[in-house]
Design a protein around this motif. Structure first.
Motif, PDB file in Angstrom:
ATOM      1  N   THR A  25      -0.981   0.041  14.653  1.00  0.00           N
ATOM      2  CA  THR A  25      -2.374   0.425  14.411  1.00  0.00           C
ATOM      3  C   THR A  25      -3.094  -0.742  13.752  1.00  0.00           C
ATOM      4  OG1 THR A  25      -1.812   2.769  14.109  1.00  0.00           O
ATOM      5  CG2 THR A  25      -3.930   2.028  13.232  1.00  0.00           C
ATOM      6  N   ARG A  27      -6.864  -1.829  11.922  1.00  0.00           N
ATOM      7  CA  ARG A  27      -8.029  -1.213  11.285  1.00  0.00           C
ATOM      8  C   ARG A  27      -9.041  -2.273  10.884  1.00  0.00           C
ATOM      9  NH1 ARG A  27      -3.634   1.712   9.181  1.00  0.00           N
ATOM     10  NH2 ARG A  27      -3.660   3.940   9.746  1.00  0.00           N
ATOM     11  N   VAL A  29     -12.898  -2.382   8.890  1.00  0.00           N
ATOM     12  CA  VAL A  29     -13.970  -1.683   8.185  1.00  0.00           C
ATOM     13  C   VAL A  29     -15.023  -2.713   7.796  1.00  0.00           C
ATOM     14  CG1 VAL A  29     -14.626  -0.352   6.147  1.00  0.00           C
ATOM     15  CG2 VAL A  29     -12.456   0.132   7.309  1.00  0.00           C
ATOM     16  N   ASP A  45      -6.978  -5.246   9.054  1.00  0.00           N
ATOM     17  CA  ASP A  45      -5.536  -5.014   9.013  1.00  0.00           C
ATOM     18  C   ASP A  45      -4.993  -4.939  10.432  1.00  0.00           C
ATOM     19  OD1 ASP A  45      -2.964  -4.332   8.320  1.00  0.00           O
ATOM     20  OD2 ASP A  45      -3.426  -2.262   7.815  1.00  0.00           O
ATOM     21  N   ARG A  80      -3.071   1.778  18.662  1.00  0.00           N
ATOM     22  CA  ARG A  80      -4.319   2.382  18.208  1.00  0.00           C
ATOM     23  C   ARG A  80      -5.151   1.334  17.463  1.00  0.00           C
ATOM     24  NH1 ARG A  80      -6.495   7.484  17.136  1.00  0.00           N
ATOM     25  NH2 ARG A  80      -7.832   7.643  15.296  1.00  0.00           N
ATOM     26  N   GLU A  82      -8.757   1.258  15.096  1.00  0.00           N
ATOM     27  CA  GLU A  82      -9.811   2.001  14.413  1.00  0.00           C
ATOM     28  C   GLU A  82     -10.809   0.999  13.843  1.00  0.00           C
ATOM     29  OE1 GLU A  82      -7.822   4.204  11.409  1.00  0.00           O
ATOM     30  OE2 GLU A  82      -6.623   5.397  12.823  1.00  0.00           O
ATOM     31  N   ALA A  83     -12.076   1.155  14.196  1.00  0.00           N
ATOM     32  CA  ALA A  83     -13.120   0.271  13.672  1.00  0.00           C
ATOM     33  C   ALA A  83     -14.257   1.120  13.130  1.00  0.00           C
ATOM     34  CB  ALA A  83     -13.633  -0.673  14.749  1.00  0.00           C
ATOM     35  N   THR A  84     -14.680   0.824  11.902  1.00  0.00           N
ATOM     36  CA  THR A  84     -15.749   1.574  11.249  1.00  0.00           C
ATOM     37  C   THR A  84     -16.830   0.617  10.780  1.00  0.00           C
ATOM     38  OG1 THR A  84     -14.207   3.280  10.483  1.00  0.00           O
ATOM     39  CG2 THR A  84     -16.340   3.133   9.359  1.00  0.00           C
TER      40      THR A  84
END
Length: 273
Positions: A25, A27, A29, A45, A80, A82-84
């Motif tokens: 995964t 990530r 942010v 990350d 996976r 994940e980007a915010t």
């Protein structure tokens, strides 16, 4: 975060267990100290096949490039991203090279999940390189995008079915876009072995590249996109597509083309306005 499960030791007479796939995964942010201020990247990350690199920022926009650290996804992998983009930020994510789905040793499909979140007043530009479905591969890809009411989005997705001179693998893809909890777009496609009619004249015909560009933002509230045909005439090998308005407000360009270069040219023309 990356985890890899190793097979348990077995007695000499026992059959060998298949190698487990990779679990990884990544990530991202993006955060601003104040609305409209410079965007920082407090979380960057990567892991496994994902190496995340900061790119020189532009004005108040933070930029990240995804660099492949190993061949992936392979059959059995579970990947996976994940980007915010938190409220008031501007984030651009690109990739250094195409992602190639390859066969694995387990015979199981690989999964590749992308989850994007864009806050109020934030802007996310998600511009990866194409996904190539190599012969013999089996990939299930899902992309979920959650937008706040005043969020802006530029989202590009490109899929190339097979490398030069080879048949495509099996590719199942689902894209779901929600704004303030309301569904703007929910579509699922399937190409390759096990997908009836995908190469018929009603779907792709002789084309082996397909993609779309999704634009969401307040600019479409006052001036909705007009339905526009893209590319040349059917059968001329130049690729075809259509730009259409969506509720949201948003606009969606969908294109099919004989190859990835033609596909990118048509999508870039839409992005340039």
């Amino acid at each position: 975060m990356t985890t890899r499960t190793l097979p348990l030791p077995t007695a000499p007479q026992a059959a060998a267990l298949p190698a487990a796939g990779l679990r990884a995964t990544a990530r991202i942010v993006a955060r601003a100290d104040e609305p409209g201020g410079t965007t920082r990247l407090p979380v960057l990350d990567g892991g496994g096949p994902f190496a995340l690199r900061r790119v020189q920022s532009h004005a108040d926009q933070a930029r990240v490039c995804l660099v492949g650290a190993m061949s992936a996804p392979l059959g059995g992998d579970r990947l996976r991203i994940e980007a915010t983009a938190e409220p008031g930020t501007s984030l651009r994510v690109t990739a250094a090279a195409a992602t190639v789905a390859l066969p694995g040793r387990t015979g199981e499909p690989a999964t590749y999940d992308v989850h994007l979140t864009v806050g109020d007043g934030a802007r996310l530009e998600w511009l990866p390189e194409p996904l190539i479905s190599a012969g013999g591969s089996d990939l299930r890809m899902t992309t979920t995008i959650d937008l706040a009411p005043s969020a802006s989005l530029v989202f590009r997705e490109e899929q190339v079915l097979g490398r030069t001179g080879e048949h495509t693998g099996a590719l199942r893809s689902r894209l779901t876009v929600r704004q303030a909890g309301r569904t703007l777009l929910d579509q699922e496609t399937a190409y390759g072995p096990g997908a009836p009619g995908w190469d018929s004249s009603a779907v792709l015909g002789d084309h082996r590249a397909v993609g779309q560009l999704l634009l969401c933002g307040s600019e479409f509230a006052d001036s909705p996109a007009e339905v526009t045909l893209l590319g040349g005439a059917a059968g001329d090998g130049a690729g075809q597509g259509v730009l259409a308005p969506l509720a949201g407000p948003a606009a969606l360009a969908t294109v099919v083309a004989p190859d990835g270069l033609t596909l990118r040219r048509l999508l870039d023309a839409v992005a340039a306005g």
